[in-house]
Design an enzyme around this catalytic site. Structure first.
Site, mmCIF file in Angstrom:
data_model
loop_
_atom_site.group_PDB
_atom_site.id
_atom_site.type_symbol
_atom_site.label_atom_id
_atom_site.label_comp_id
_atom_site.label_asym_id
_atom_site.label_seq_id
_atom_site.Cartn_x
_atom_site.Cartn_y
_atom_site.Cartn_z
ATOM 1 C CD GLU A 11 88.268 -16.805 17.664
ATOM 2 O OE1 GLU A 11 87.302 -16.989 16.897
ATOM 3 O OE2 GLU A 11 89.455 -16.994 17.330
ATOM 4 C CB CYS B 143 91.364 -19.003 13.933
ATOM 5 S SG CYS B 143 90.465 -19.305 12.416
ATOM 6 C CG ASN C 278 88.092 -23.448 14.845
ATOM 7 O OD1 ASN C 278 86.886 -23.516 15.069
ATOM 8 N ND2 ASN C 278 88.621 -22.465 14.156
ATOM 9 C CD GLU C 279 86.872 -21.975 10.404
ATOM 10 O OE1 GLU C 279 87.872 -21.361 9.990
ATOM 11 O OE2 GLU C 279 85.735 -21.494 10.404
HETATM 12 O O1 AHR Z 1 84.629 -16.110 13.887
HETATM 13 C C1 AHR Z 1 85.825 -15.639 13.359
HETATM 14 C C2 AHR Z 1 86.670 -16.756 12.776
HETATM 15 O O2 AHR Z 1 86.019 -17.322 11.685
HETATM 16 C C3 AHR Z 1 86.907 -17.916 13.692
HETATM 17 O O3 AHR Z 1 87.992 -17.726 14.513
HETATM 18 C C4 AHR Z 1 87.187 -19.029 12.744
HETATM 19 O O4 AHR Z 1 86.875 -20.282 13.293
HETATM 20 C C5 AHR Z 1 86.401 -18.664 11.517
HETATM 21 O O5 AHR Z 1 87.158 -18.772 10.367
#
Ligand code: AHR
Length: 652
Positions: free
Chosen positions: A34, A230, A361-362
């Site tokens: 990321e 995220c 993602n989440e």
């Molecule tokens: O790894 C950091 C963040 O943690 C990521 O962006 C997210 O997916 C998680 O909450």
């Protein structure tokens, strides 16, 4: 945890080397990428100029005008948004007073890392205004302002053209700067002012930082998950990552604010934007370079629920789904297809052979299920062989997790191939959860442990450290992932990279500054597991039970059918030195010599740093093996891997 002691305890384990239980997927140990902590811009993307095309919110951020007080010389920012909406701004350098030292200076990403003797390739898009004949002197200077090298470019004519020059540095400095001096009266327009080291990964012009990618390559990762995290979802839907905007000519990739720019009030990073110099093409290419399966994760029409949680209405979800379909065509389609042709035009006519795609993602809540179903229907209709990855949100337990986990597992008409679980928790949680997957449904969806890391203080606390306590606890947990390889098919530590002067989130697997990069103890654990995976799990027991923390021991055993080796991973989380025996059944004989690799420290707070990068690093030795018995002395707080050849064994 207590101080180490050398009192000996004895444990006797039994390995059934001829009873392969589960196949370990080649994807088992992989990478999560990321653009957080300056992981891409300012990190693995080797561009050294920050805000190279003046597209940040504050157009001159990262730049300083260099001129005498009261000078009539100026730099003006022009915006041509009607003609060029994806690369709107450029700078007009106007020299009225010729004799003066006048120009602009770029500070890089917390400085520019320059190494003596290395070559740096400069480029700029430029054009002259009517009657102008202004040349540009490119200069590298160290933090004290002393020259490390220079070159001249002479823009010609009224059309935009790219001009290049190269400089071999005469000194080293992690905090150097780039100056661009204008000489000769007139007005010269500049855009995409860029500086790359020549020695990028695979020597690709405009490519990636070789030292950082090498650390990844050394892990032999099974997959590369990208581009997050995220960041995929965006703070708002407008700020989500749209893969189509990240491909093609880098000058036309629209710069976007980075979601981590203003996420944490305690770690603001106002100069954090995404140039997308590392875009989806580059992610696929990197996956290919690493021999890793590419795993793109796309927005499912829900912005980050920790932020705005904006939802795209269901009747407007179609473009999001189309993006997913088009991405598969971009990765795998023939060169005659619309998106396959774009891939070929970027220099890769052969397909990337993408097999997985992540939807969201989440995410959490019923809105996710609604949207996932719509994606699944469209993707299954066109690409039934592409495996779909779904989310169960940010936490591995609790109401939201249970709702999604139960709903996903009970859907009859909708395909759920792989569920992505995330855990950021205490080191103790990791040790206690080595049995997490023992009770999972063997016939249900597979598991992707898509983001995990032990947090030494608290989740996302800026005080978290990449210390040995966390790394060793992750290793204990990972023996449980491996033991359950019939259910867990992928796992990745997160986040991957962090700039020592530009991070927002800690802990992270690899820390770097502008000149070097260091693998943390957590990196060493990941690498030890991924380079010693084996092909099949085999049972290993203590008193007929799996070894999941009895007296601080965590064990998993695998065999490698290709090399005919037995591989034992033995984690001693106790502060006591131990003597252990492995009685290996199902082989006629073991080789009389094996190799033991150990990661260890008596100090649970020990870290690896830029100054001391190998404080925790693997130590290898040869061990003697008697008959079918492997005897080991395990140091306190140690992660041990044994490889030994199996000779004349019964069938596996
Ligand atoms: O790894 C950091 C963040 O943690 C990521 O962006 C997210 O997916 C998680 O909450």
């Amino acid at each position: 945890m207590s101080a180490p002691t050398i009192a000996q305890q004895k444990q006797s384990f039994v390995v059934k080397a001829n009873q392969p239980a589960a196949e370990i997927q080649p994807t088992m140990w992989g990478l999560f990428f990321e653009d957080i902590n300056m992981g891409a811009d300012g990190g693995v993307y080797a561009e050294l100029v920050k805000n190279r095309s003046f597209e940040f919110d504050t157009p001159m951020m990262g730049w300083k005008e260099q001129k005498a007080e009261g000078s009539a010389n100026t730099v003006l920012i022009h915006n041509r948004m009607e003609n060029n909406p994806t690369n709107r701004r450029f700078a007009r350098i106007r020299v009225r007073n010729e004799g003066e030292n006048f120009g602009i200076s770029n500070e890089g990403f917390r400085g520019i890392g320059i190494k003596q003797g290395s070559q740096y390739n400069f480029s700029v898009m430029a054009r002259q205004q009517e009657g102008s004949n202004t040349s540009l002197i490119v200069e590298l200077v160290n933090a004290k302002g002393e020259k490390l090298g220079s070159a001249t470019v002479n823009p010609q004519g009224k059309e935009w053209k790219t001009y290049t020059a190269s400089i071999t540095a005469t000194g080293t400095d992690p905090k150097a700067r780039l100056n661009l001096w204008a000489k000769g009266k007139g007005e010269v327009d500049v855009d995409m002012i860029s500086l790359f080291p020549k020695d990028t990964w695979k020597q690709r012009p405009g490519g990636l930082r070789a030292d950082m990618v090498q650390l990844l390559a050394d892990m032999k990762p099974g997959f590369l998950r990208f581009p997050g995290g995220c960041i995929v979802e965006g703070r708002t839907l407008d700020e989500r990552i749209q893969w189509k905007k990240t491909i093609g000519d880098v000058a036309d990739r629209e710069v976007l604010i980075n979601r981590w720019n203003r996420e944490f009030a305690h770690r603001p990073t106002p100069d954090y934007f995404q140039s997308f110099g590392v875009g989806f093409f580059e992610y696929f290419q990197l996956s290919e370079d690493l021999g890793a399966e590419p795993i793109p994760i796309l927005s499912c029409g829900m912005a980050c629920q920790f932020n705005t949680g904006e939802l795209v209405p269901m009747d407007q979800l179609e473009p999001y789904i189309q993006d997913a379909l088009d991405l598969i065509e971009f990765a795998n389609g023939p060169v005659t297809s619309t998106w396959g042709k774009k891939r070929a035009d970027m220099g890769h006519p052969a397909p990337f052979n993408m097999k997985y795609i992540g939807i969201g993602n989440e995410q959490w809540g019923e809105q996710y299920i609604e949207r996932y179903k719509a994606f699944e229907t469209a993707l299954t209709a066109k690409y039934p062989d592409i495996k779909l990855i779904t989310t169960t949100g940010p936490f591995p337990a609790g109401k939201e997790f249970e709702y999604l986990d139960n709903t996903l597992r009970s859907m009859k008409q909708t395909r759920v191939d792989i569920i992505d679980e995330h855990y950021y928790n205490t080191p103790q949680w990791f040790r206690e959860n080595a049995t997490r997957y023992d009770k999972y449904d063997r016939k249900g969806p597979k598991i992707f442990a898509g983001e995990y890391a032990a947090q030494s203080v608290a989740i996302a606390s800026p005080e978290n450290k990449n210390n040995w306590h966390c790394a060793m606890s992750e290793a204990a947990f990972m023996t449980g992932l491996e033991r359950n390889a019939d259910v867990v098919v992928m796992a990745s530590y997160a986040p991957l990279f962090a700039h020592v002067d530009g991070w927002q989130w800690t802990p992270d697997m690899i820390w770097f500054d502008n000149l070097s990069a260091v693998g943390t103890p957590n990196y060493q654990v990941q690498k030890l597991f991924s380079t010693n995976a084996g092909s099949h799990t085999v049972p290993v027991t203590l008193n007929n039970e799996a070894v999941t923390g009895q007296d601080g021991s965590f064990v998993s055993a695998t065999v490698d059918k290709k090399t005919n080796e037995l591989i034992l991973k033995v984690v001693n989380t106790s502060g006591t030195q131990k003597n252990v025996d492995f009685k290996v059944d199902g082989v006629t004989k073991l080789n009389s010599k094996g190799v033991l690799t150990v990661l260890q420290s008596d100090n649970l707070d020990q870290m690896n740093t830029i100054e001391n990068p190998r404080a925790i690093s693997p130590a290898q030795s040869q061990i003697s093996v008697k008959n079918k018995n492997i005897n080991l002395t395990l140091k306190p707080y140690s992660v041990n891997v044994v490889r030994v050849k199996m000779l004349g064994m019964s069938t596996i």
